[in-house]
Scaffold this active site. Structure first.
Site, PDB file in Angstrom:
ATOM      1  CG  ASP A   1       4.908   4.427   1.722  1.00 52.65           C
ATOM      2  OD1 ASP A   1       5.110   4.647   2.925  1.00 52.65           O
ATOM      3  OD2 ASP A   1       3.806   4.592   1.173  1.00 52.65           O
TER       4      ASP A   1
ATOM      5  CD  GLU B   1      -3.199   2.409  -2.246  1.00 55.93           C
ATOM      6  OE1 GLU B   1      -4.058   3.087  -1.650  1.00 55.93           O
ATOM      7  OE2 GLU B   1      -2.159   1.987  -1.694  1.00 55.93           O
TER       8      GLU B   1
ATOM      9  CG  ASN C   1      -0.184  -0.037   2.527  1.00 58.87           C
ATOM     10  OD1 ASN C   1       0.804  -0.753   2.678  1.00 58.87           O
ATOM     11  ND2 ASN C   1      -0.643   0.732   3.498  1.00 58.87           N
ATOM     12  CG  HIS C   2       2.287   4.811  -2.399  1.00 58.94           C
ATOM     13  ND1 HIS C   2       3.332   5.136  -1.564  1.00 58.94           N
ATOM     14  CD2 HIS C   2       2.598   5.359  -3.616  1.00 58.94           C
ATOM     15  CE1 HIS C   2       4.233   5.830  -2.240  1.00 58.94           C
ATOM     16  NE2 HIS C   2       3.808   5.981  -3.479  1.00 58.94           N
ATOM     17  CB  VAL C   3       0.456   5.320   3.808  1.00 62.54           C
ATOM     18  CG1 VAL C   3      -0.679   4.317   3.681  1.00 62.54           C
ATOM     19  CG2 VAL C   3       1.706   4.658   4.388  1.00 62.54           C
TER      20      VAL C   3
END
Length: 719
Positions: free
Chosen positions: A41, A105, A35-37
């Site tokens: 990252d 994403e 996931n990309h937050v």
């Protein structure tokens, strides 16, 4: 050397922890899908994964000046999603044995939830035959390198956790066109990403989840408001929670089921969290069920004490309940302040500084809440939910819906209703959103006005409630709404169309049952199909059991983390009946729940509800859904109420009895509508009985037990 320096620096500053089986990354064809937050990252993955992968970086990012500095740490290739050759290059890299990292994403999350998943990442996985290894990054979204400013309380050095999930494979979907195969591969990867989020959800209690929300969103963030129009912050809610939890100890024992008969108000939230923090199990009493229904609930759950409010009983004209239900002790919240001692105040003050110590020892799998079924088919049953099941359902909702701390929920469904409890209270509180609790969903003029006045962005209710809100609302009342969700009953086409025409808003229909805490499936903006109730939530397994006479569909059975611990029945008070269901081979399997609903899945996994298994009539050998009969009647007479029952018939086995509040409804009008809309003539009842008012349960649903008892009685007794 530079690589080692940065790894040690990040390990000290962010206390980075890596969990999971790293051997999953050692294969020949590996595609890593995190996931990309945040902006860090890629650095985190490069520093702490046990392999040196190639990162697919979108060309708009790879051309930035700072990427030249990162080249010594990160091996990356530019990715232009508009050019097919870029995708083919990634496929070749995977086939050559290079571990490849793709952020499906495509951009950093601006909601904290999963964003749109690009089809290209799924296509790379399917085309290359790669082993897909999902990685969940937790904590980096709280840094100042995320894009969640204003949505979470950002910190300089929060703890960061990298979860390596079990590997999986994504086969190339079967479809005639490449574009369709690519799209299906993207949907399959989206499902993998959602399941990954569910796999790493926190294992905690309801009280611990409240503390986690306070940490994540800030103690000073407003979280709950009621008709007093004085918002409570997380800090204030915690203070009330500690106060109530401390005082409840004087009237109950740890592990005891305690009745709560309270309105939608901020203090009710504090009572719920306060009770569970001290090991009491709140039983949410349905005050609209009447003395008979409440007596069944009290017996089934072995309730000795009910906590309520004098003001609530006064305004709701409910004083007859404590007067008649004398088998329990009634405690009034207004009286509790007099019981507060200096020792209590010191205890509360100390635990405001160390709130985790306020919780008695308990496990997430233990009972946390008791809800009661409507009793539409018999005595109300106590549905025992654990901390785990309730919080799993909240996490499932958060996984598919992009609720944020900027949202404001309007919650008018009562807290004794599972829909009102989970979606109307727990979800906003644990998402950082603010919720406005209103005591009645029946105030059709007031609720729209409050939605407008409080700038609400999320509204949910039954089809009946939403239809009435729309009729009485000004076209501008709902200008801020971005989610309108219907559940608990079938969404009527007239309601859907009214919302679209008057407000330009799409009503999203969902499906749930109390035993599943309650949401099972729901349409969301990223995956919606009219006429369905959405797809089964991530983390759940579903299967259909064949039903004789029904060719298309079957009886829905479910298994997952949001399934109840079991039933409490009047016949066996206090004895927990764990969920179990009979499979297609006739064997009883523990952990499965049989919903009793007949459904079908379309080719894309969307669920279509066809009716209750108990609400089918077998007429001349054919199965006829009673719900279809009621929808037929609504099509002819949309402003009236209709309910169907079954009676014995000597020639056809069973026959239909339609109870209606429309005195002018005729079989001829029903036949004409049925022929026009392709409804079989067997679904048109010959026995139509007029009632001034249908018998209703407290939930607003028809009382089918009473209607069934009327089937063989003379019509004049109830007309």
């Amino acid at each position: 050397m530079l690589f080692g320096f940065f790894r040690n620096l990040f390990r000290v500053l962010y206390r980075v922890r890596v969990t999971g089986d790293a051997r999953a990354l050692q294969g020949e064809r590996i595609l890593i899908t995190p996931n990309h937050v945040s902006f860090i990252d890629g650095i985190l993955l490069a520093l702490f994964l046990p392999v040196r992968p190639v990162f697919a970086v979108y060309s708009s990012i790879s051309q930035q000046w700072y990427m030249r500095w990162l080249k010594s740490l990160i091996d990356f290739v530019p990715l232009d999603p508009t050019k097919p050759m870029a995708i083919k290059h990634l496929v070749r890299l995977v086939e050559q044995g290079r571990p490849v990292v793709i952020f499906p994403e495509g951009r950093i999350s601006v909601s904290g939830s999963l964003m749109k998943i690009y089809d290209g990442a799924g296509f790379v996985a399917a085309k290359s035959g790669a082993t897909v290894v999902p990685v969940r990054i937790e904590g980096a979204e709280l840094t100042h390198f995320s894009r969640l400013k204003g949505l979470v309380k950002q910190r300089f050095f929060p703890r960061i956790h990298l979860h390596i999930l079990p590997p999986t494979h994504l086969p190339m979907p079967e479809a005639p066109r490449a574009r369709e195969r690519r799209k299906l591969a993207g949907e399959m990867l989206h499902q993998i990403m959602m399941e990954a989020r569910m796999a790493v959800r926190p294992r905690e209690t309801l009280y611990e989840s409240l503390l986690a929300a306070q940490y994540r969103y800030g103690a000073g963030k407003n979280c709950v408001e009621d008709i007093n129009f004085t918002p409570d912050t997380y800090r204030k809610l915690l203070t009330k929670t500690l106060f109530v939890g401390r005082i409840l100890e004087k009237y109950s024992a740890q592990g005891e089921n305690i009745g709560l008969m309270l309105p939608n108000a901020a203090i009710s939230a504090a009572v719920i969290f306060g009770a569970v923090s001290r090991g009491r199990i709140p039983a949410m009493m349905n005050y609209t069920a009447g003395v008979k229904g409440l007596t069944s609930a009290i017996t089934a759950a072995e309730i000795k004490t009910v906590f309520t409010s004098r003001q609530f009983l006064e305004k709701g004209k409910l004083w007859h309940l404590p007067e008649q239900l004398t088998q329990v002790r009634w405690i009034y919240l207004e009286d509790l302040k007099a019981d507060v001692t200096l020792a209590d105040k010191l205890w509360i003050f100390a635990h405001l500084l160390m709130p985790r110590l306020a919780q008695v020892k308990q496990r997430p799998e233990e009972a946390a809440m008791i809800l009661f079924t409507s009793g539409s088919e018999g005595h109300p049953k106590g549905v025992v939910h654990s901390h785990k099941s309730l919080l799993a359902n909240v996490e499932q909702i958060k996984t598919i819906a992009d609720f944020t701390a900027n949202d404001r929920f309007m919650s008018a469904l009562p807290l004794f209703h599972s829909f009102g409890l989970t979606v109307g209270l727990l979800t906003p509180l644990l998402t950082g959103a603010e919720v406005f609790l209103y005591p009645s969903p029946l105030h059709y003029r007031i609720v729209p006005e409050l939605v407008y006045d409080r700038n609400c962005t999320v509204l949910f209710g039954t089809s009946t409630f939403l239809g009435n809100y729309a009729r009485f609302a000004n076209p501008y009342d709902f200008y801020r709404l971005r989610y309108v969700v219907a559940g608990a009953e079938k969404l009527q086409d007239s309601t859907r169309q009214l919302w679209q025409d008057k407000f330009g808003l799409r009503v999203l229909e969902g499906y749930g049952v109390t035993e599943c805490a309650p949401v099972v499936s729901i349409n969301v903006p990223m995956a919606a199909k009219p006429g369905t109730v959405g797809r089964i939530l991530p983390g759940m397994d579903a299967r259909l059991l064949a039903v004789p006479g029904i060719d298309d569909g079957g009886r829905l059975q479910l298994k997952g983390p949001n399934i109840m611990n079991g039933y409490l029945r009047v016949e066996k008070p206090g004895v927990l009946e764990a969920p179990a269901a009979e499979n297609a081979l006739g064997d009883v399997e523990q952990g499965w729940y049989d919903t009793g609903d007949i459904v079908r899945f379309d080719e894309n996994g969307f669920v279509q509800i066809q009716g209750r298994a108990k609400r089918f009539a077998k007429i001349a050998g054919e199965m006829v859904s009673l719900e279809m009969v009621e929808q037929l009647a609504l099509g002819v007479s949309p402003d009236k109420m209709h309910a169907t029952a079954i009676k014995s018939d000597a020639s056809k086995g069973e026959a239909l009895v339609l109870f209606t509040t429309d005195g002018e409804l005729t079989r001829e009008s029903l036949l004409q509508y049925a022929r026009t809309h392709g409804i079989p003539e067997l679904a048109v009842p010959r026995d139509i009985r007029y009632l001034k008012q249908l018998p209703l349960l407290g939930s607003g649903k028809p009382d089918f037990v009473t209607l069934k008892s009327w089937v063989d009685e003379p019509e004049k007794q109830h007309a």
